[in-house]
Design an enzyme around this catalytic site. Structure first.
Site, PDB file in Angstrom:
ATOM      1  N   GLU A 171      58.337 103.815  50.038  1.00 40.84           N
ATOM      2  CA  GLU A 171      59.483 103.818  49.121  1.00 40.84           C
ATOM      3  C   GLU A 171      59.884 105.227  48.711  1.00 40.84           C
ATOM      4  O   GLU A 171      59.045 106.014  48.257  1.00 40.84           O
ATOM      5  CB  GLU A 171      59.190 103.014  47.848  1.00 40.84           C
ATOM      6  CG  GLU A 171      60.434 102.920  46.959  1.00 40.84           C
ATOM      7  CD  GLU A 171      60.164 102.494  45.524  1.00 40.84           C
ATOM      8  OE1 GLU A 171      61.056 101.889  44.922  1.00 40.84           O
ATOM      9  OE2 GLU A 171      59.079 102.788  44.996  1.00 40.84           O
ATOM     10  N   ASP A 187      67.105  98.677  47.802  1.00 40.28           N
ATOM     11  CA  ASP A 187      66.890  97.375  47.161  1.00 40.28           C
ATOM     12  C   ASP A 187      68.114  96.961  46.339  1.00 40.28           C
ATOM     13  O   ASP A 187      68.341  95.789  46.084  1.00 40.28           O
ATOM     14  CB  ASP A 187      65.620  97.389  46.306  1.00 40.28           C
ATOM     15  CG  ASP A 187      65.597  98.538  45.302  1.00 40.28           C
ATOM     16  OD1 ASP A 187      66.436  99.469  45.396  1.00 40.28           O
ATOM     17  OD2 ASP A 187      64.716  98.522  44.416  1.00 40.28           O
ATOM     18  N   ASP A 245      66.578 106.299  43.061  1.00 44.74           N
ATOM     19  CA  ASP A 245      67.089 105.480  41.954  1.00 44.74           C
ATOM     20  C   ASP A 245      67.154 106.268  40.646  1.00 44.74           C
ATOM     21  O   ASP A 245      68.154 106.233  39.939  1.00 44.74           O
ATOM     22  CB  ASP A 245      66.171 104.261  41.800  1.00 44.74           C
ATOM     23  CG  ASP A 245      66.528 103.394  40.603  1.00 44.74           C
ATOM     24  OD1 ASP A 245      67.663 102.893  40.564  1.00 44.74           O
ATOM     25  OD2 ASP A 245      65.677 103.217  39.716  1.00 44.74           O
ATOM     26  N   SER A 276      64.843  96.298  40.291  1.00 40.86           N
ATOM     27  CA  SER A 276      63.991  96.508  41.471  1.00 40.86           C
ATOM     28  C   SER A 276      62.938  95.400  41.638  1.00 40.86           C
ATOM     29  O   SER A 276      62.543  95.109  42.769  1.00 40.86           O
ATOM     30  CB  SER A 276      63.261  97.848  41.380  1.00 40.86           C
ATOM     31  OG  SER A 276      64.146  98.888  41.691  1.00 40.86           O
TER      32      SER A 276
END
Ligand SMILES: [Zn+2]
Length: 559
Positions: free
Chosen positions: A277, A324, A282, A83
Site C-alpha cells: 500500500e 481504494d 491519501d 478505507s
C-alpha cells in the site's frame, strides 16, 4: 498368440490414454490461473493525481501500460468509501459498511444502495491472504503507514472498527504472515516498554518465539535472505517519501520494501500473495499537499515497476494496482486558470511544484510553537520555494487554528489556489470510480464492483472465499451448546473462550490462533475473534474438530 499380443498392446494403449486423460482433467481442475498475486493499493487516489504525476515525472508511469478498467468504490451504506470498507471489499469479496474491517455489514435498508445479505450480517469474512496461507503460499504485507491501519488490516484482521489497532496488530501477529514491512511498532509493545498496548502483552517476544527476525533499520535487509520477518521501521507511520532521506534515513522506501518482500516470498515453491500500500497518497490529498502527493505517488509507481519486473520474468504472477477510493478532489486547473487553461503549458503547471522540498506536515512541524505569519512566510519560501504574501500567510495562520491537529491542511488550502494551477474541492474522500491496472494471466478488464476485486483475487489463486469463511469462522454458539461455552474475562484485556465438551476442557484466547486442550497447546490454522457489535465469538473449524475429537479431514477451500 499374435492376436493376443496385439490385444494386450491395444489394452496398454487404451489404459495409458485413459490415464493421460484423467491426469489432464485433474490437472485442469486443480490448476489455479496464477501462482502468485501482488495487489498494490494507492490509498486515496484517482486519475487526476496520476496525470499530474506523469507530467511531473516527464515520462510514462509504470502503471500506464497496465490500464484495464475502473472500479466502483461505494460501500454498503455510503456513496463515498472509507478505507476500511473499501479494502474489506478488495480483501474479502464482501462490500461492507462504516469503518468495519473483515466483517460483513449489518442489515440496513438504504434506498439506492444494493441490500446486504441478512444471513451474513456482522459475520467475519475470510480474506485472500488467509486463503493464500491455507494453500501453503507465503504471504506478505508492505505499507508506509502503521501495519494496523485500515487498508492492510482488511487483509488479516476482523474487527468492528478500524480504530481497534491493538486487536488488529495482535491478530496480524497470530496470522503467521511471512513478511511484514512498514510502521507501527508501538502496537507490538506494552505501555511500560514504551508501546501502546493496554493488555500488557509483548508481541515482539511472541514473534521471536515464532522464529521471526525483527528489524528496525533498512541496513538489516542485506542480512535477511528468508522469511519470517517483521520490519517495522517507526513507532507509528513511516515518513513521507519527500522527507525520508533527511528525516528518517533508517527507513527503506516503498520500492525497496516491495523488492525485499518479493525476493523473500518468492522462495516459497507454492507461490505467494503480497499486498503493498502507498498509504500516504491519501493523507497528502486530505491535506491538499502537492509535495507529499507527488513524491509518494511516484514512489508507489516505482513499487509497481518492481512488481511488474518480477511478474514479466515469472509469467505466473497476476499484478493488480488500484486506489481504494479517491481523496481531495484534485483538479489540474483551478479558478486562476478559468481564462487561461488553453494556454497552460507543462512549464507553468510544474514551476511551483518543482520547488517544493518538504511535505506540508514537515514544513508545519518545523515551525514549532511560533506559527506567526512571518515565520510561516519564511518556512514556505524555504521549503516550498514560493514567495507568498503576508496576507496569505496570515490566512494560513488563522485557518490552521480551525484544523486542530491537522494545522498543515491550511498550507495547501491557501497556497494552491493562489500560487499553483491545482484545484482541490475537499479535505475528505470523494466518490468517483477509480482506475484499475492489471498485468498477467487472467487479468480483469472493464468496469468492476469493489467486491469483484476480492473474488477475482481468490479465483486467480484457485480457492473460494465462501468455503474459506466456512472453514475459518464457525460461531462458537452454533458448534457447541450454550451452556458449554463461556467467555472468561478474569483478565479484562485478555479474554479467553472456554469450552467444555465430554470431559474435555478447551481454552482459546481471543485474537490468537491458539487452542489449549487438556493442557496441550495447538497452533490453529486461523484466529479466534469476537465481534464486539454482536458479542459472538468465532473459531476455526479445526478447533471445533479437535475439541470434539473429530478426525475427519477439513473441507477443501477449492470448488
Ligand atoms: Zn483517507
Amino acid at each position: 498368440m499374435h492376436s493376443d499380443k496385439v490385444r494386450r498392446r491395444q489394452t496398454v494403449l487404451a489404459v495409458s490414454f485413459l490415464l493421460a486423460a484423467i491426469f489432464f482433467l485433474t490437472a485442469a481442475a486443480n490448476a489455479a490461473p496464477v501462482k502468485n498475486l501482488i495487489v498494490l493499493i494507492m490509498d486515496g487516489c484517482g486519475d487526476e493525481q496520476l496525470t499530474l504525476a506523469r507530467w511531473f515525472k516527464g515520462a510514462p508511469l509504470a502503471l500506464d501500460d497496465m490500464r484495464t478498467g475502473a472500479v466502483k468504490t461505494y460501500t454498503s451504506d455510503a456513496v463515498i468509501a472509507d478505507s476500511a470498507p473499501a479494502a474489506t471489499a478488495y480483501a474479502t469479496g464482501i462490500r461492507t459498511a462504516g469503518t468495519m474491517i473483515g466483517l460483513a455489514p449489518p442489515v440496513k435498508n438504504i434506498p439506492g444502495l444494493p441490500p446486504s445479505a441478512p444471513e451474513l450480517a456482522l459475520k467475519p469474512q475470510a480474506s485472500v491472504l488467509e486463503g493464500a496461507r491455507l494453500l501453503g503460499k507465503a504471504t506478505g504485507i508492505v505499507v508506509t503507514s502503521r501495519i494496523s491501519h485500515a487498508t492492510p488490516a482488511a487483509y488479516f484482521a476482523h474487527v468492528g472498527k478500524r480504530s481497534q489497532e491493538e486487536d488488529i496488530t495482535e491478530q496480524g501477529v497470530y496470522q503467521g504472515i511471512d513478511v511484514v514491512l512498514g510502521g507501527g511498532r508501538r502496537y507490538l509493545l506494552p505501555a511500560q516498554a514504551g508501546g501502546s498496548r493496554q493488555d500488557q502483552e509483548d508481541l515482539t517476544a511472541v514473534l521471536r518465539s515464532r522464529n521471526y527476525q525483527l528489524i528496525e533499520h533498512k541496513d538489516a535487509f542485506t542480512k535477511i535472505s528468508e522469511p519470517k520477518v517483521y520490519g517495522l521501521f517507526a513507532m507509528s507511520h513511516l515518513a513521507p517519501e519527500i522527507d525520508r532521506p533527511d528525516l528518517a534515513p533508517e527507513q527503506p522506501s516503498l520500492a525497496e520494501m516491495t523488492q525485499k518482500a518479493i525476493s523473500l516470498l518468492s522462495t516459497n515453491k507454492n507461490g505467494f500473495f503480497l499486498m503493498v500500500e502507498g498509504s500516504q497518497i491519501d493523507w497528502a490529498c486530505h491535506a491538499n499537499d502537492p509535495a507529499h502527493l507527488l513524491s509518494d505517488l511516484l514512489m508507489f509507481d516505482q513499487a509497481v515497476q518492481v512488481a511488474l519486473d518480477f511478474a514479466k520474468k515469472d509469467g505466473q504472477t497476476l499484478v493488480l494496482a488500484l486506489p481504494d477510493h479517491n481523496t481531495g478532489g484534485l483538479s489540474i486547473g483551478n479558478r486562476r486558470s478559468d481564462e487561461t487553461y488553453d494556454k497552460l503549458t507543462p512549464e507553468i503547471l510544474l514551476a511551483p511544484l518543482k520547488k517544493m522540498r518538504r511535505s506540508a506536515p514537515a514544513l508545519w512541524q518545523s515551525l514549532g510553537a511560533d506559527r506567526s505569519p512571518e515565520r510561516i512566510r519564511e518556512a514556505v519560501r524555504r521549503d516550498w520555494g514560493l514567495d507568498i504574501s503576508l496576507e496569505h500567510a496570515r490566512q494560513i495562520a488563522d485557518l490552521a487554528k480551525t484544523f486542530g491537529q491537522e494545522g498543515h491542511y491550511a498550507l495547501g488550502e491557501v497556497i494552491c489556489p493562489h500560487y499553483t494551477q491545482l484545484g482541490w474541492t475537499t479535505h475528505g474522500h470523494t466518490g468517483g470510480d477509480v482506475p484499475l491496472f492489471a498485468y498477467g494471466p487472467s487479468r480483469p478488464v472493464g468496469l468492476l464492483e469493489a467486491q469483484d476485486i476480492g473474488r477475482l483475487s481468490a479465483r486467480a489463486l484457485g480457492f473460494d472465499l465462501e468455503l474459506l469463511t466456512m472453514r475459518l469462522f464457525v460461531e462458537a454458539g452454533q458448534a457447541f451448546p450454550a451452556e458449554a461455552v463461556q467467555l472468561d474475562r478474569t483478565d479484562p484485556h485478555n479474554p479467553v473462550l472456554r469450552i467444555q465438551h465430554q470431559g474435555r476442557q478447551a481454552a482459546l484466547p481471543l485474537n490468537k490462533n491458539l487452542l489449549l486442550l487438556n493442557n496441550e497447546q495447538v497452533a490453529l490454522e486461523g484466529i479466534v475473534i469476537q465481534v464486539a457489535e454482536t458479542g459472538k465469538i468465532y473459531l476455526p473449524l479445526e478447533a471445533v474438530h479437535r475439541i470434539k475429537g473429530d478426525s475427519k479431514p477439513l473441507p477443501a477451500i477449492q470448488k
